[in-house]
Write a protein that holds these residues in place. Structure first.
Motif, PDB file in Angstrom:
ATOM      1  N   SER A  60       0.829  -1.203   0.000  1.00 22.42           N
ATOM      2  CA  SER A  60       0.000   0.000   0.000  1.00 22.42           C
ATOM      3  C   SER A  60       0.870   1.264   0.000  1.00 22.42           C
ATOM      4  O   SER A  60       0.444   2.301  -0.488  1.00 22.42           O
ATOM      5  N   PHE A  61       2.080   1.133   0.533  1.00 28.12           N
ATOM      6  CA  PHE A  61       2.986   2.288   0.503  1.00 28.12           C
ATOM      7  C   PHE A  61       3.576   2.456  -0.884  1.00 28.12           C
ATOM      8  O   PHE A  61       3.737   3.572  -1.372  1.00 28.12           O
ATOM      9  N   VAL A 103      -1.330   9.729   5.417  1.00 28.32           N
ATOM     10  CA  VAL A 103      -1.640   9.100   6.697  1.00 28.32           C
ATOM     11  C   VAL A 103      -1.203   7.642   6.667  1.00 28.32           C
ATOM     12  O   VAL A 103      -1.608   6.883   5.785  1.00 28.32           O
ATOM     13  N   GLY A 104      -0.367   7.279   7.656  1.00 28.42           N
ATOM     14  CA  GLY A 104      -0.048   5.870   7.838  1.00 28.42           C
ATOM     15  C   GLY A 104      -0.933   5.321   8.935  1.00 28.42           C
ATOM     16  O   GLY A 104      -0.816   5.709  10.089  1.00 28.42           O
ATOM     17  N   ASN A 105      -1.805   4.458   8.577  1.00 23.17           N
ATOM     18  CA  ASN A 105      -2.799   3.954   9.527  1.00 23.17           C
ATOM     19  C   ASN A 105      -2.332   2.624  10.132  1.00 23.17           C
ATOM     20  O   ASN A 105      -1.374   2.012   9.669  1.00 23.17           O
ATOM     21  N   LYS A 106      -3.028   2.226  11.175  1.00 22.78           N
ATOM     22  CA  LYS A 106      -2.823   0.945  11.862  1.00 22.78           C
ATOM     23  C   LYS A 106      -1.543   0.919  12.700  1.00 22.78           C
ATOM     24  O   LYS A 106      -0.836  -0.093  12.718  1.00 22.78           O
ATOM     25  N   ILE A 107      -1.229   2.019  13.378  1.00 23.63           N
ATOM     26  CA  ILE A 107      -0.015   1.968  14.226  1.00 23.63           C
ATOM     27  C   ILE A 107      -0.213   1.097  15.458  1.00 23.63           C
ATOM     28  O   ILE A 107       0.745   0.795  16.157  1.00 23.63           O
ATOM     29  N   ASP A 108      -1.447   0.676  15.718  1.00 25.10           N
ATOM     30  CA  ASP A 108      -1.642  -0.268  16.820  1.00 25.10           C
ATOM     31  C   ASP A 108      -0.979  -1.612  16.518  1.00 25.10           C
ATOM     32  O   ASP A 108      -0.673  -2.375  17.421  1.00 25.10           O
ATOM     33  N   LEU A 109      -0.746  -1.867  15.230  1.00 26.65           N
ATOM     34  CA  LEU A 109      -0.076  -3.113  14.851  1.00 26.65           C
ATOM     35  C   LEU A 109       1.416  -2.856  14.640  1.00 26.65           C
ATOM     36  O   LEU A 109       1.995  -3.269  13.642  1.00 26.65           O
ATOM     37  N   ALA A 110       2.021  -2.169  15.590  1.00 29.62           N
ATOM     38  CA  ALA A 110       3.409  -1.723  15.430  1.00 29.62           C
ATOM     39  C   ALA A 110       4.363  -2.889  15.214  1.00 29.62           C
ATOM     40  O   ALA A 110       5.349  -2.767  14.478  1.00 29.62           O
ATOM     41  N   ALA A 126       8.493   7.086   5.510  1.00 32.52           N
ATOM     42  CA  ALA A 126       7.255   7.737   5.135  1.00 32.52           C
ATOM     43  C   ALA A 126       7.378   9.248   5.227  1.00 32.52           C
ATOM     44  O   ALA A 126       6.904   9.989   4.358  1.00 32.52           O
ATOM     45  N   GLU A 127       8.063   9.710   6.288  1.00 32.59           N
ATOM     46  CA  GLU A 127       8.215  11.153   6.448  1.00 32.59           C
ATOM     47  C   GLU A 127       9.021  11.748   5.305  1.00 32.59           C
ATOM     48  O   GLU A 127       8.695  12.813   4.772  1.00 32.59           O
ATOM     49  N   GLU A 128      10.089  11.010   4.948  1.00 32.72           N
ATOM     50  CA  GLU A 128      10.908  11.495   3.828  1.00 32.72           C
ATOM     51  C   GLU A 128      10.091  11.591   2.554  1.00 32.72           C
ATOM     52  O   GLU A 128      10.156  12.565   1.810  1.00 32.72           O
ATOM     53  N   PHE A 129       9.319  10.552   2.359  1.00 27.47           N
ATOM     54  CA  PHE A 129       8.498  10.524   1.153  1.00 27.47           C
ATOM     55  C   PHE A 129       7.510  11.689   1.144  1.00 27.47           C
ATOM     56  O   PHE A 129       7.385  12.417   0.157  1.00 27.47           O
ATOM     57  N   ALA A 130       6.836  11.868   2.283  1.00 26.90           N
ATOM     58  CA  ALA A 130       5.858  12.945   2.392  1.00 26.90           C
ATOM     59  C   ALA A 130       6.521  14.295   2.155  1.00 26.90           C
ATOM     60  O   ALA A 130       5.991  15.159   1.444  1.00 26.90           O
ATOM     61  N   GLY A 131       7.715  14.460   2.746  1.00 26.48           N
ATOM     62  CA  GLY A 131       8.433  15.715   2.584  1.00 26.48           C
ATOM     63  C   GLY A 131       8.761  15.991   1.132  1.00 26.48           C
ATOM     64  O   GLY A 131       8.607  17.120   0.645  1.00 26.48           O
ATOM     65  N   TYR A 179       2.435  14.757   7.081  1.00 26.12           N
ATOM     66  CA  TYR A 179       2.420  13.332   7.371  1.00 26.12           C
ATOM     67  C   TYR A 179       1.961  13.082   8.792  1.00 26.12           C
ATOM     68  O   TYR A 179       2.313  13.822   9.725  1.00 26.12           O
ATOM     69  N   LEU A 180       1.196  12.041   8.991  1.00 22.98           N
ATOM     70  CA  LEU A 180       0.671  11.708  10.301  1.00 22.98           C
ATOM     71  C   LEU A 180       0.475  10.202  10.367  1.00 22.98           C
ATOM     72  O   LEU A 180       0.131   9.575   9.361  1.00 22.98           O
ATOM     73  N   GLU A 181       0.745   9.653  11.562  1.00 15.49           N
ATOM     74  CA  GLU A 181       0.447   8.228  11.727  1.00 15.49           C
ATOM     75  C   GLU A 181      -0.721   8.092  12.685  1.00 15.49           C
ATOM     76  O   GLU A 181      -0.791   8.780  13.694  1.00 15.49           O
ATOM     77  N   THR A 182      -1.622   7.212  12.351  1.00 11.16           N
ATOM     78  CA  THR A 182      -2.860   7.104  13.127  1.00 11.16           C
ATOM     79  C   THR A 182      -3.177   5.651  13.446  1.00 11.16           C
ATOM     80  O   THR A 182      -2.597   4.729  12.877  1.00 11.16           O
ATOM     81  N   SER A 183      -4.118   5.516  14.351  1.00 11.82           N
ATOM     82  CA  SER A 183      -4.733   4.209  14.543  1.00 11.82           C
ATOM     83  C   SER A 183      -6.218   4.432  14.736  1.00 11.82           C
ATOM     84  O   SER A 183      -6.632   5.027  15.730  1.00 11.82           O
ATOM     85  N   ALA A 184      -6.971   3.950  13.811  1.00  9.77           N
ATOM     86  CA  ALA A 184      -8.418   4.092  13.922  1.00  9.77           C
ATOM     87  C   ALA A 184      -8.925   3.249  15.079  1.00  9.77           C
ATOM     88  O   ALA A 184      -9.862   3.609  15.775  1.00  9.77           O
TER      89      ALA A 184
END
Lengths: 782, 203
Positions: free
Chosen positions: B96-97, B120-127, B137-142, B148-153
């Motif tokens: 997906s990335f 948004v990078g989702n699913k950080i609960d599955l670290a 990801a940050e480099e890419f976003a930059g 850029y933000l990492e989340t967990s729904a």
């Protein structure tokens, strides 16, 4: 409520205030989840809207729409549906005042979204989807005719509306098996989103104007692409049927164009996808028939033929040439085949929609694409090139056959100009058994104008042709002209086609059909005579066996002759002729049933190896035939002249080349079994024969003979073909009798008639080589 | 007018591969729940949420698109009118990335030029199953000029922040635009009626 309505009506200037108040109330109620009040407020808005047809409605509509939007924003399905219903009511009102600043962006987006609803409860989901479709319908109704509106036909709207409708349309096919009886269907009609979606789509397309078609069709194509719906193609076909039937007929060619360009854009997709598109195209084309397909006809065929060629390339090379990423896809041969079949079918169905003159144009166009060595098309050499050429030839001839099927031209001369006939009858297309069959079939279906082909699909000796119920029209003047011009070419083609060892039953059937078609469609007296001569010559061919045909083929030829003569005798209705034919056939039934179609053209043919010695009673005799027909006013002189195929330009060219070849060949090849020999046309055979004789006699004679021949050939080449043909035809019988006279007297110098032929003739007379001279008339006349 | 129940209205569209958790993000934000076993979105989904930032009511129209390829054509049609795009990927799914550049191309092609894009990078609960490092990801976003933000729904990490930050950014953007072309001061969402919302037409 009534009071409110009355008040609003009596004081229209207050209407916007009322609306504003109501909407404010409503939005408050929504946020406070007091749905009962929401319903009441909406009801009130609805009724006011319905009641007030005055000018001031405009401002009121603003708040009304805002409320609908508000309801649509809600998560509750009931509110969404309520909002939609109000919107639909609103959409059905004809507004007479322009509204400059209304935008339906949100509605389009939201309704489209509702069409895709995935609410857990199936029933509610269906309701939401229905609401969505109705909403879209409403938007369309509202905006489509209003030039001031944001253009609903813009891609950004169409890209939402059309796929949403299609998505719902497609759902039926997936969920329901379409089993319910029609009665149930009508009852439930209101419940099925697909039905509604279809109606909506039809309405939408029906309103599409010329410039908008493209925007409306594009999302359809995209949708079919994305959901890979070309492959089962049922849905795609259904879609395009809906489209074709609902758009205004004068625009239908636009759809075709779109499909074609989509096909081009997809030329690197899997064969199944392309086949799907083509299939849809063919369905659409049939519908487009009512509206004219317009000036783009040849472009259509060009595209289809290009696709055909591409597909052949793919099949042969096994990959899409510029395979960048897609290269990993393996090309499945049978899929390409299916695609090719689909293209050919499409070409056929396209052509069937065209008027006659365009059809012959199209045929000419396709014919021009057939790779032929002598034409300006460069032939590809090498083994790959050859097989490619052959495939292309086959495919194009198949297409031609499709086009010619059911083509009933009133005028053969314009339908079959020599620019079409010449390449069709060219020897390149005769060498291959499959190609030969196609050529014959094409000729048959072109000549057959009364749809009698199926009556002659199998060869038989019908005792009474009345059972066939043939329609024989008097040969028209144009047809007579056509035959005058091209008959020799046709006869020659038939004759040479007969003389091929690779022929199978289907070939004979096609030959038979062709002979019959010529006799019932194009025959006048002269043609009948010529045809009988031709058939008798074919019989001689089988009898003399100069080309070492296998026994089966020879018996088949005999059977073919029997069947044809049986038919033509009954067509001419000359009793004596009929009798002769009948007698021979009866004799055969007794002693030589292997010479009759009933024995040869069956699943397990029975034939005799002893085809070499056939009793004269079993044969149709030239002398007898000419005698009986001569008695009924047919040209018996002509009849008694054996038929020998004429040379065409190409043949003469190849003959000149082959003289040297034959020289060297004849020494080594005593038995004529070598394949090269068999392929040679009879005309060349004479060369062989004469040269052989000449060599036996003396080298000097041979030298002279060649010199003389060159002169003859040159003469023939310089004069135009028609002139020579006419010349020969006119003089054939005269010359023949003269020659007979001369041969009897052998040495007496001939009375020298003028003309090129006699000049050549006189020359050879001086050599006094009787054996050779016996062969000479053939060479000289033709 | 007083009857307006919001000061700004923004359209936010969520995009990204199928199964990265777009719908869950929206649900978490709008309804405060995490639906386990959420099915694949069909076509498009629609949610609305009004938030208040510094005393201003902001209405967020959230269009949650289907990630599946087959709905691509309808989802694309929604990009155009978006004020902001939330491009989502799954940090536990390299694939997906890797698809992100493709999505950026789509944005380039279909979305408005002024659109704000958040990665948004989702699913950080599955670290423990992470496949895409934060740094990468940050480099890419930059490099692509994205936030850029990492989340967990699931854990509700950063979800609120994601939407609220985005709203703030949209407000300031809108104000700026209003200053730039104050002659035609059709602020996004500041119109009188919903029908005025041609806020994407800055050009």
């Amino acid at each position: 409520m009534e009071k409110l309505t009355f008040y609003a009506l009596s004081a229209p200037e207050k209407l916007d205030r009322i609306g504003a108040y109501l909407s404010e109330r409503l939005s408050r109620d929504v946020s406070r989840h007091r749905y009962g009040y929401v319903c009441i407020a909406m009801e009130a808005l609805d009724q006011l809207l319905m009641a007030c047809h005055c000018q001031s409605i405009n401002l009121f509509v603003e708040s009304f729409l805002k409320m609908v939007a508000k309801l649509l924003e809600s998560e509750k399905p009931n509110l969404q549906i309520l909002g939609t219903n109000s919107f639909v009511k609103f959409a059905n009102i004809e507004e007479d005042t322009p509204s400059y600043h209304r935008s339906y962006d949100f509605f389009v987006s939201r309704f489209s979204e509702m069409c895709h609803s995935s609410y857990e409860d199936m029933e509610i989901r269906t309701k939401i989807r229905m609401a969505g479709i109705k909403g879209l319908q409403g938007v369309v109704r509202k905006t489509v005719n209003d030039e001031l509106q944001a253009n609903i036909w813009d891609p950004q709207h169409m890209d939402k509306i059309v796929p949403s409708l299609l998505y719902n349309l497609q759902q039926v096919e997936e969920t329901e098996s379409r089993s319910p009886s029609p009665l149930q269907n009508t009852e439930k009609e209101k419940e099925i989103p697909a039905e509604l979606a279809e109606r909506c789509l039809r309405e939408l397309l029906g309103r599409a104007a010329y410039g908008n078609i493209k925007n409306a069709i594009k999302p359809v194509l995209m949708h079919l692409d994305n959901h890979s719906l070309w492959e089962p193609k049922v849905f795609a076909i259904r879609c395009f049927k809906i489209i074709m039937y609902s758009i205004q007929p004068q625009h239908s060619h636009l759809v075709i164009q779109q499909l074609l360009s989509h096909l081009d854009a997809n030329s690197k997709s899997a064969a199944t996808v392309r086949a799907g598109i083509v299939e849809v195209l063919s369905e659409a084309a049939v519908i487009a028939a009512t509206g004219s397909v317009g000036p783009t006809v040849l472009e259509v065929f060009n595209t289809l033929l290009r696709q055909l060629r591409l597909s052949i390339d793919y099949e042969l090379t096994g990959s899409y040439d510029s395979a960048v990423n897609i290269g990993t896809k393996i090309i499945k041969e049978h899929e390409e085949r299916m695609f090719q079949e689909a293209v050919i079918k499409t070409i056929g169905s396209f052509a069937s929609t065209l008027p006659a003159y365009q059809r012959s144009e199209v045929m000419l166009f396709i014919m021009g694409k057939v790779p032929l060595p002598s034409m300006h098309h460069p032939m590809e050499h090498g083994k790959a090139g050859e097989s490619r050429n052959r495939l292309i030839q086959i495919m194009l001839l198949k297409s031609l056959l499709q086009v010619s099927l059911g083509f009933q031209c009133s005028n053969m001369l314009t339908a079959l100009p020599s620019s079409f006939l010449d390449p069709l009858l060219s020897p390149t297309l005769m060498e291959d058994a499959e190609l030969r069959l196609f050529v014959l079939e094409i000729l048959v279906s072109l000549i057959d104008r009364h749809d009698s082909r199926h009556k002659f699909s199998s060869i038989s000796t019908v005792p009474d042709i009345a059972v066939l119920k043939l329609k024989v029209d008097k040969c028209s003047r144009q047809d007579t002209l056509f035959m005058k011009k091209h008959s020799q070419q046709l006869y020659r083609h038939i004759y040479l086609s007969c003389n091929d060892p690779c022929n199978v039953q289907t070939h004979y059937e096609a030959l038979y059909a062709l002979l019959v078609m010529i006799s019932i469609e194009l025959a006048n007296e002269e043609v009948v005579v010529d045809l009988i001569r031709l058939v008798l010559a074919v019989q001689d061919l089988a009898l003399s066996n100069d080309d070492n045909l296998p026994a089966y083929n020879r018996c088949a030829l005999h059977a073919l002759c029997a069947a044809y003569l049986n038919l033509i005798s009954q067509l001419t209705t000359v009793p004596a002729f009929c009798q002769h034919i009948h007698e021979v056939i009866e004799m055969r039934q007794k002693d030589g049933s292997y010479l009759l179609p009933e024995d040869i053209f069956v699943e397990k043919p029975r034939w005799s190896k002893s085809a070499d010695h056939i009793e004269t009673e079993l044969l149709f005799l030239q002398s007898k035939v000419s005698e009986v027909l001569g008695g009924s006013g047919y040209n018996s002189d002509r009849l008694s002249t054996p038929y020998v195929p004429q040379l065409t330009d190409e043949d003469r060219l190849s003959k000149r080349k082959s003289i040297g070849e034959t020289m060297s060949l004849q020494v080594e090849v005593e038995s004529r079994n070598s394949p090269e020999k068999e392929e040679k046309a009879p005309a060349e055979e004479i060369t062989f024969e004469t040269l052989k004789k000449a060599i036996v006699d003396s080298v000097a004679v041979e030298e002279q003979e060649r010199e003389r021949r060159r002169q003859v050939v040159e003469k023939f080449q310089k004069a135009p073909f028609e002139e020579i043909a006419a010349h020969c035809g006119a003089r054939a019988s005269l010359l023949q009798s003269k020659l007979n006279q001369i041969f009897e007297l052998t040495i007496r110098p001939p009375p020298s008639p003028s003309g090129t032929i006699t000049a050549a003739y006189g020359q050879s007379q001086n050599h006094s080589i009787p054996v050779y001279e016996m062969k000479f008339p053939d060479l000289c006349v033709y | 007018m007083s009857m307006e129940d919001y000061d700004f209205l923004f359209k936010i569209v969520l995009i990204g591969n199928a199964g990265v958790g777009k719908t869950c993000l929206v649900r978490r934000f709008t309804q405060g729940l995490f639906p386990p076993g959420q099915g694949a979105t069909i076509g498009v989904d629609f949610m609305i949420k009004t938030v208040e930032i510094k005393g201003e009511k902001i209405k967020l129209q959230i269009w949650d698109t289907a990630g599946q390829e087959r709905f691509r054509s309808i989802t694309q049609s929604y990009y155009r009118s978006a004020n902001a795009l939330i491009l989502t990927y799954d940090i536990t799914c390299e694939e997906s990335f890797r698809c992100l550049p493709e999505w950026l191309r789509e944005i380039e092609q279909y979305a408005n030029n002024e659109v704000i894009t958040v990665l948004v990078g989702n699913k950080i609960d599955l670290a423990e199953r992470r496949e895409v490092s934060q740094q990468r990801a940050e480099e890419f976003a930059g490099s692509q000029n994205m936030y850029y933000l990492e989340t967990s729904a699931k854990e509700s990490d950063n979800v609120e922040k994601l939407f609220l930050d985005l709203a703030c950014r949209l407000i300031s953007e809108a104000r700026q635009n209003a200053l730039v072309n104050n002659v035609d001061s059709s602020l996004p969402g500041e119109g009188k009626t919903i029908s005025y919302l041609n806020c994407c037409n800055f050009n």
